[in-house]
Design a protein around this motif. Structure first.
Motif, mmCIF file in Angstrom:
data_model
loop_
_atom_site.group_PDB
_atom_site.id
_atom_site.type_symbol
_atom_site.label_atom_id
_atom_site.label_comp_id
_atom_site.label_asym_id
_atom_site.label_seq_id
_atom_site.Cartn_x
_atom_site.Cartn_y
_atom_site.Cartn_z
ATOM 1 N N UNK A 74 -5.847 1.754 -0.202
ATOM 2 C CA UNK A 74 -5.437 0.810 0.843
ATOM 3 C C UNK A 74 -6.554 -0.178 1.148
ATOM 4 N N UNK A 75 -7.774 0.320 1.241
ATOM 5 C CA UNK A 75 -8.917 -0.569 1.493
ATOM 6 C C UNK A 75 -9.097 -1.550 0.333
ATOM 7 N N UNK A 76 -8.908 -1.074 -0.900
ATOM 8 C CA UNK A 76 -9.059 -1.942 -2.062
ATOM 9 C C UNK A 76 -8.025 -3.071 -2.050
ATOM 10 N N UNK A 77 -6.793 -2.754 -1.650
ATOM 11 C CA UNK A 77 -5.749 -3.778 -1.585
ATOM 12 C C UNK A 77 -6.084 -4.802 -0.510
ATOM 13 N N UNK A 78 -6.566 -4.338 0.641
ATOM 14 C CA UNK A 78 -6.968 -5.283 1.690
ATOM 15 C C UNK A 78 -8.063 -6.216 1.185
ATOM 16 N N UNK A 79 -9.041 -5.665 0.486
ATOM 17 C CA UNK A 79 -10.128 -6.481 -0.058
ATOM 18 C C UNK A 79 -9.576 -7.485 -1.068
ATOM 19 N N UNK A 80 -8.633 -7.048 -1.912
ATOM 20 C CA UNK A 80 -8.048 -7.924 -2.924
ATOM 21 C C UNK A 80 -7.288 -9.079 -2.266
ATOM 22 N N UNK A 81 -6.545 -8.774 -1.209
ATOM 23 C CA UNK A 81 -5.793 -9.820 -0.502
ATOM 24 C C UNK A 81 -6.745 -10.858 0.069
ATOM 25 N N UNK A 132 0.812 -1.220 0.000
ATOM 26 C CA UNK A 132 0.000 0.000 0.000
ATOM 27 C C UNK A 132 0.842 1.265 0.000
ATOM 28 N N UNK A 133 2.127 1.127 -0.259
ATOM 29 C CA UNK A 133 3.005 2.295 -0.314
ATOM 30 C C UNK A 133 2.512 3.276 -1.381
ATOM 31 N N UNK A 134 2.251 4.510 -0.969
ATOM 32 C CA UNK A 134 1.813 5.539 -1.910
ATOM 33 C C UNK A 134 0.332 5.555 -2.203
ATOM 34 N N UNK A 135 -0.426 4.628 -1.640
ATOM 35 C CA UNK A 135 -1.859 4.578 -1.912
ATOM 36 C C UNK A 135 -2.631 5.441 -0.924
ATOM 37 N N UNK A 136 -3.731 6.015 -1.393
ATOM 38 C CA UNK A 136 -4.597 6.775 -0.506
ATOM 39 C C UNK A 136 -5.450 5.789 0.300
ATOM 40 N N UNK A 137 -6.217 6.281 1.296
ATOM 41 C CA UNK A 137 -7.018 5.361 2.120
ATOM 42 C C UNK A 137 -7.940 4.448 1.327
#
Length: 313
Positions: free
Chosen positions: A174-181, A166-171
């Motif tokens: 960051x939530x989208x990456x958590x959902x993807x994981x 999530x380096x460089x991502x906005x909130x």
């Protein structure tokens, strides 16, 4: 038992300067887990990941990915591994889609007939479909990070290794990456995610390993780790009853009660919360609220290392 997806034995990296970046760690990432590799910047996480992937040769020790020894087995196992290591590099004058096509062409096991379809699907998955035809040099930091994730998702993977994803991502990102994981883990992919952000790890991971100064201090299931700490009891009452509440908790054997306004906090020890509740009510203390708290991940880290670090997001 199913062999772990990632394993190391005595993995060590000592630089020519004499600095020991990674000191004999015994990493074990269960298959199907989301393993949070946690520690402050400079703790040795990225060096460990580079050794696991065969990008850096260890000074001592061994590592295995999906039961294949590294780096010897890299040729056969790495096509099954999606990777995002810090600072993903792409050709600046090529578009996002063209960069993915070049990466895919370098994979001898990938089907070139499906490159465009898979590239577009990966870009859509990370929210870059609208920027697919835009040159990489015009991407923001967050967009570059998303393209790195898309590269890791060009084809189905048995293992995904994400270093500070999530380096460089906005909130929202960051939530989208958590959902993807979570989505990938639910589909059976093992995910090893390295981060210095406690909130990320706490929300998404099933297992956690904590590193500090090159050493792996502890690793276990997330809930098992937090349950290791001493629980505390927090009693909320009327301000003029905190004195009585403190006396009751002390008489029960709860350790070192601390008063903060209408709240009294004490180490619970072996006393059951319901026993404390009954004693307080019996002494005439109006119990407005009562909570038995386990240590947070942040408190666990501070207890283990004596350090604090970035807990933003």
């Amino acid at each position: 038992m199913t062999p772990p997806a990632v394993r190391s034995a005595g993995l060590t990296k000592r630089f020519r300067s004499g600095q020991v970046a990674v000191d004999g760690i015994e990493l074990e990432v269960p298959r199907g887990s989301v393993y949070g590799f946690l520690g402050p910047n400079g703790s040795g996480k990225t060096t460990t990941i580079r050794m696991l992937l065969g990008l850096v040769r260890p000074t001592a020790g061994r590592a295995w990915l999906l039961e294949e020894p590294m780096p010897e087995g890299g040729g056969s196992v790495l096509p099954r591994v999606g990777v995002l290591v810090e600072g993903p590099a792409f050709h600046p004058y090529l578009t996002g889609r063209a960069n993915l096509a070049r990466l895919d062409a370098a994979d001898a096991t990938a089907d070139p007939r499906t490159t465009r379809r898979r590239s577009d699907a990966a870009l859509e998955r990370v929210g870059l479909a609208a920027a697919a035809a835009k040159p990489f040099r015009q991407y923001s930091l967050g967009m570059k990070q998303r393209l790195g994730l898309a590269a890791a998702l060009l084809r189905p993977r048995d293992l995904l290794v994400l270093d500070e994803p999530t380096n460089g991502l906005d909130p929202q990102g960051t939530r989208e990456v958590r959902h993807l994981i979570r989505e990938l883990a639910d589909a059976g992919t093992t995910v090893l995610v390295s981060s210095h952000l406690l909130a990320e790890i706490d929300q998404v991971c099933s297992h956690i390993g904590i590193m500090s100064q090159g050493k792996l201090l502890v690793q276990d299931e997330r809930l098992a780790l937090t349950e290791r700490g001493e629980p505390t009891l927090v009693v909320r009452t009327a301000v003029d009853h905190v004195g009585t509440a403190t006396e009751v908790l002390t008489a029960l054997g709860l350790g070192a009660p601390v008063v903060d306004g209408p709240e009294v906090t004490a180490s619970l020890g072996s006393v059951a919360p319901e026993t404390a509740t009954a004693a307080l009510v019996g002494a005439g203390v109006p119990v407005v609220g009562l909570e038995a708290r386990r240590p947070s991940l942040e408190q666990l880290f501070v207890t283990l290392t004596g350090e604090g670090f970035d807990v933003a997001r």
